[in-house]
Design an enzyme around this catalytic site. Structure first.
Site, PDB file in Angstrom:
ATOM      1  N   ASP A 252      32.319  30.199  40.328  1.00 20.17           N
ATOM      2  CA  ASP A 252      33.336  31.084  40.106  1.00 20.17           C
ATOM      3  C   ASP A 252      34.688  29.937  40.495  1.00 20.17           C
ATOM      4  OD1 ASP A 252      34.139  33.402  39.670  1.00 20.17           O
ATOM      5  OD2 ASP A 252      34.487  33.937  41.847  1.00 20.17           O
TER       6      ASP A 252
ATOM      7  N   ASP B 262      31.706  40.289  41.745  1.00 19.48           N
ATOM      8  CA  ASP B 262      32.525  40.369  43.161  1.00 19.48           C
ATOM      9  C   ASP B 262      31.938  41.426  43.857  1.00 19.48           C
ATOM     10  OD1 ASP B 262      33.908  38.024  42.381  1.00 19.48           O
ATOM     11  OD2 ASP B 262      35.467  39.193  41.420  1.00 19.48           O
TER      12      ASP B 262
END
Length: 480
Positions: free
Chosen positions: A331, A391
């Site tokens: 990420d 997420d």
């Protein structure tokens, strides 16, 4: 360049209004922050010309009007000087490509005071279709809000999904344990078992596939986006079916069955399958309808995340640390590091999420909620607040493992509750940093440390770290 809003009003009663994105240079012109201080002008559509010579337009046609012309052949300041000399009150330059910065040299054009802004040509076409030929326009630039309350909705959806997914995984774990204790149920349970267990090797392979897929999407987005949309429709329909079937299974009514090829199936499950397929098809057809399609996408997305968290099992805390750690690096790299690599200086993650190179199709891998605070950023870039499925799913797998460990050790849900609260704290921290930095954040940067550290502290405090790290080995004893 700065983002602003062109507020357009039709001539009907009551007048129809609509906002469009513009790009302007704040060092050349200062726009009002609200419509209360804005002055309206009649729009003259001259997109048939580029206005590089006064002879291109009839005399007097621009007097006291806002004029829109096409980009090309000369600079924006040269166009503005001509428009100003012909009495125009505002110059809009339409572009068929992406809106870019206004970076002309103003040194030789100090006499030009006319407001200049770039607008998309497609918006001019839309303006005529929606508002008619007689349109009044004005420019303004409302300040960026400190906080958008759509974040609260995103927060509730995310925490609810993680908590429910973890709880569902614990219910499945309890059924497994009961099957182990009851040899008569063991064979039936094996047939119903749909879980997939991650090992450290498969975790690493999974992260590598994620990296490769993201890079392929960046370079071949306009083709692969439709593959992702198709996969999402199929996977979300199956996930919605699994979620609703689990609820329907608890209802003791309407259990009539039909037989086919020596197999029986409940009629209500057939109707449920048709409903789930219809929901996915309706979303696919109307996915670009911003007024309500986001609701259906969020419902399908929540079902997808719930089913993923319940189905994919982490065998131990070691695998959780490897998965969450690698995806955290993934990420951060694709959000913060790739801008130094790409030609346009944009993050690969952000570009793919927004649709690279102005692609109108968006990846259906996010929960999205319309922004409630009006600003230029809302009109120009993202009218929705977004949270990626990753997420939710990635920390959710850790929450699910904590819940299963609670079931295995009969620890009164202490791991599950603590990890869920840590996830909520990580989400709040993400929103705080987002509000302070005014730019998209990799949520895993805050969610992963919060959930991993909290789980580790609970295990250390209860003197169960070794068992928590290695996981329960009960499966080895009863699987053939």
């Amino acid at each position: 360049a700065d983002e602003g809003i062109l507020h357009a009003s039709g001539s009907g009663v009551p007048p129809v209004t609509k906002d469009y994105c513009i790009i302007y240079n704040s060092s050349w012109v200062s726009l009002p922050k609200t419509l209360d201080n804005a002055t309206f002008s009649t729009l003259e559509n001259l997109t048939s010309t580029v206005l590089c010579s006064p002879a291109e337009v009839p005399p007097g046609i621009m007097k006291d009007k806002a004029v829109v012309v096409m980009r090309g052949n000369c600079t924006s300041l040269e166009k503005a000087r001509i428009a100003q000399s012909l009495g125009a009150k505002m110059l809009l330059i339409a572009s068929k490509s992406r809106l870019s910065t206004i970076s002309d040299n103003k040194t030789d054009f100090e006499d030009v005071t006319l407001p200049i802004a770039f607008i998309r040509y497609n918006d001019i076409v839309d303006m005529q279709l929606v508002l008619g030929n007689e349109v009044n326009v004005t420019l303004y630039s409302p300040p960026l809000p400190e906080f958008d309350y759509s974040m609260v909705v995103i927060f509730l959806i995310a925490v609810f999904t993680v908590a429910l997914g973890g709880y569902w995984s614990g219910v499945a774990e309890l059924e497994n344990l009961k099957a182990v204790a009851s040899p008569g149920e063991r064979e039936t349970r094996w047939k119903k078992e749909e879980n997939v267990t991650f090992t450290p090797v498969t975790v690493i392979l999974f992260v590598v596939i994620c990296c490769v897929m993201l890079v392929l999407l960046y370079f071949f987005y306009k083709w692969l986006v439709y593959v992702i949309i198709s996969v999402f429709c199929l996977a979300s329909a199956m996930s919605l079916y699994n979620c609703l079937a689990a609820l329907i299974g608890e209802i003791p009514f309407g259990q009539c069955r039909i037989s086919c090829s020596n197999k029986t199936i409940e009629v209500r499950l057939i109707f449920l399958a048709l409903f789930c397929i219809a929901a996915a098809v309706v979303w696919a057809v109307f996915r670009n309808e911003d007024r309500w399609a986001w609701i259906l996408q969020d419902i399908l997305g929540v079902a997808f995340c719930l089913n993923f968290i319940k189905t994919l099992k982490m065998p131990n805390f070691k695998s959780c640390v490897i998965l969450l750690g690698l995806l955290l690096l993934y990420d951060v790299f694709f959000v913060f590091i790739t801008p130094f690599i790409t030609k346009n200086g944009a993050s690969i993650m952000v570009e793919v999420a927004a649709g690279p190179f102005g692609n109108s199709e968006k990846l259906p891998v996010v929960i999205r909620v319309p922004r409630l605070e009006h600003s230029a950023s809302t009109v120009c870039d993202l009218p929705f607040s977004l949270l990626g499925f990753g997420d939710i799913i990635v920390p959710g797998l850790l929450v699910a493992y904590c819940r299963r460990f609670d079931v295995q050790t009969r620890s009164s849900s202490v791991y599950y509750i603590s990890c869920t609260i840590a996830y909520a704290v990580g989400m709040v921290l993400t929103f705080i940093v987002l509000a302070l930095m005014k730019m998209g954040q990799p949520a895993l940067l805050y969610l992963v440390p919060c959930t991993l550290i909290t789980s580790s502290l609970i295990a250390w405090r209860r003197k169960e770290m070794k068992k928590f790290w290695k996981g329960s080995s009960y499966q080895v004893g009863w699987r053939p």
